[in-house]
Each structure stands twice: as structure tokens, then as C-alpha cells.
Design an enzyme around this catalytic site. Structure first.
Site, PDB file in Angstrom:
ATOM      1  N   SER A   1       0.820  -1.211   0.000  1.00 55.93           N
ATOM      2  CA  SER A   1       0.000   0.000   0.000  1.00 55.93           C
ATOM      3  C   SER A   1       0.855   1.263   0.000  1.00 55.93           C
ATOM      4  CB  SER A   1      -0.925  -0.001   1.221  1.00 55.93           C
ATOM      5  OG  SER A   1      -1.816  -1.090   1.180  1.00 55.93           O
TER       6      SER A   1
ATOM      7  N   HIS B   1      -0.308   4.054   3.998  1.00 55.46           N
ATOM      8  CA  HIS B   1      -0.780   4.883   2.883  1.00 55.46           C
ATOM      9  C   HIS B   1      -0.179   6.282   2.979  1.00 55.46           C
ATOM     10  CE1 HIS B   1      -4.705   2.285   2.689  1.00 55.46           C
ATOM     11  NE2 HIS B   1      -3.617   1.612   2.368  1.00 55.46           N
TER      12      HIS B   1
END
Length: 224
Positions: A82, A134
Site C-alpha cells: 500500500s 498509505h
């Protein structure tokens, strides 16, 4: 098996987990979803700037995401790319800012990127989905975009005015590139020091737990 686990990184000196977790996934669906996302997001970057720059952005953004995740996530393990995926989004944003005048559909590109980021961040507030990787990957990729993705070459116009404009533009870009590089090195250095010292980032950011999970009537954030 190489997943990101705070206890083993800090107390067992297994810092390599900050890298190996990038290539691990929680299942076939997770792997396929991430692969499709990379094809959609990373295709433009690799075609335009080559696989070397793309690979550097992928690796360093993944590590940047792992570092930030390690500062907040302690009670669970973390796998997945991610951070690297968001690194591409961050790099595309900085590339869009750098080459703003050469883009034909600025608003469309900015809106599409904003929509992808918002959707993925919204998914990140669900239980068992880490938003810190993220955020860390996006910030790393954003800075790397200024460092690694060069602006268009205006001097090819071969005009005195264009050359003068390009010289000033290049000086501004070099200054921005230097600033981004300093912030990137500083962020990695401070982050790694904090990780290996076992610093709990929640002690310095009491509201940050909402970035990982937002409790609702449908679920709790304690694993139940």
C-alpha cells in the site's frame, strides 16, 4: 515470514522487515487487487520515466510507509504494498505540479487523483486496514517526484526568450528538488531513529488513532 511486526523490528533487531513486508500479501485477492492498482497507477510513470526511477519510487515509498506504520501499529502485523502504491500517487501529484503548464487536462487529472486518494484513505479507516502505510508512502512518493521526475525541456524551442525562461525555471526546480531531498532524508533519518528507539507516536498525536480506524455502530476498533 517477513511481515512488519513492531516487536521483532525493535526488540529483535529485524529491521529488514521494513522492506520484506512490501512483497507480502494477506491472500490472493489482496495480491490481485494491488497488482491491478499498480497497472492502473504506475503505468504512466514507468512509460514516461523508465523502470529505474519507477523502481526507486516503489521501493522507497514502500519503506516510508513501513516506517510510519511501525511508529503507530504495535499490536498487529502488517503486509502489502500500500505504501508503494500511494507513493506512485504522490509522485504523480508532484509531477503534475512540476509540469502543470504542459498538462492538457489539469482539472481532470487532479480530480481523478484526488478521488483515488480519498477512496483509499476512506477504506483505510476500516478495521484491519492500515492508513499509516498509505500516508507514509504518499508523502515519500510526493517528495521523490520532485527529486526524480524531471520537468519538460523547454530549451528545445531554441528561442532566446524560451531559453531565458527555462534558465529561471530550471533554477527554481533545482531549489525545489534540493528542498524535497533534504526533507526526504531528514524524514527517513528521524523516522528510523524513532522506530528503533521504540517511540510510540500515539504519545505525540492523541487523535491519530482515528486515521487507523473510526469506530461505528457496525464495528469496533479493538479487533472485535
Amino acid at each position: 515470514m517477513g511481515a512488519l511486526e513492531w516487536n521483532k523490528v525493535v526488540h529483535h533487531h529485524q529491521g529488514w522487515r521494513l522492506i520484506t513486508c512490501i512483497w507480502l500479501h494477506s491472500g490472493v485477492i489482496h495480491l490481485l487487487a494491488r497488482s491491478m492498482s499498480f497497472i492502473f497507477v504506475g503505468k504512466h510513470v514507468e512509460q514516461q520515466y523508465g523502470f529505474v526511477r519507477t523502481g526507486i519510487i516503489y521501493l522507497l515509498s514502500g519503506v516510508g510507509g513501513s516506517i510510519l506504520a511501525s511508529l503507530f501499529i504495535r499490536g498487529s502485523i502488517s503486509v502489502g504494498a500500500s505504501g508503494a502504491l500511494f507513493g506512485f500517487l504522490g509522485a504523480k501529484l508532484s509531477e503534475l505540479i512540476t509540469n502543470w503548464t504542459s498538462h492538457t487536462d489539469k482539472v481532470g487529472a487532479l480530480f481523478t487523483m484526488f478521488l483515488i486518494v480519498v477512496i483509499n484513505v476512506a477504506i483505510g479507516i476500516l478495521p484491519h486496514v492500515g492508513n499509516f502505510a498509505h500516508i507514509g508512502g504518499f508523502m515519500t512518493g510526493f517528495l521523490l517526484g520532485f527529486v526524480l521526475l524531471p520537468p519538460p525541456q523547454l530549451e528545445s524551442l531554441n528561442l532566446p526568450v524560451a531559453v531565458h525562461v527555462y534558465s529561471k525555471y530550471k533554477a527554481d526546480q533545482n531549489l525545489l528538488r534540493l528542498l524535497a531531498l533534504i526533507l526526504l532524508v531528514t524524514g527517513f533519518t528521524v523516522g528510523l531513529v524513532m522506530v528503533f528507539r521504540g517511540v510510540n507516536a500515539y504519545d505525540h498525536c492523541h487523535w491519530c488513532h482515528y486515521l487507523k480506524c473510526v469506530p461505528t455502530s457496525m464495528w469496533k476498533c479493538d479487533g472485535t
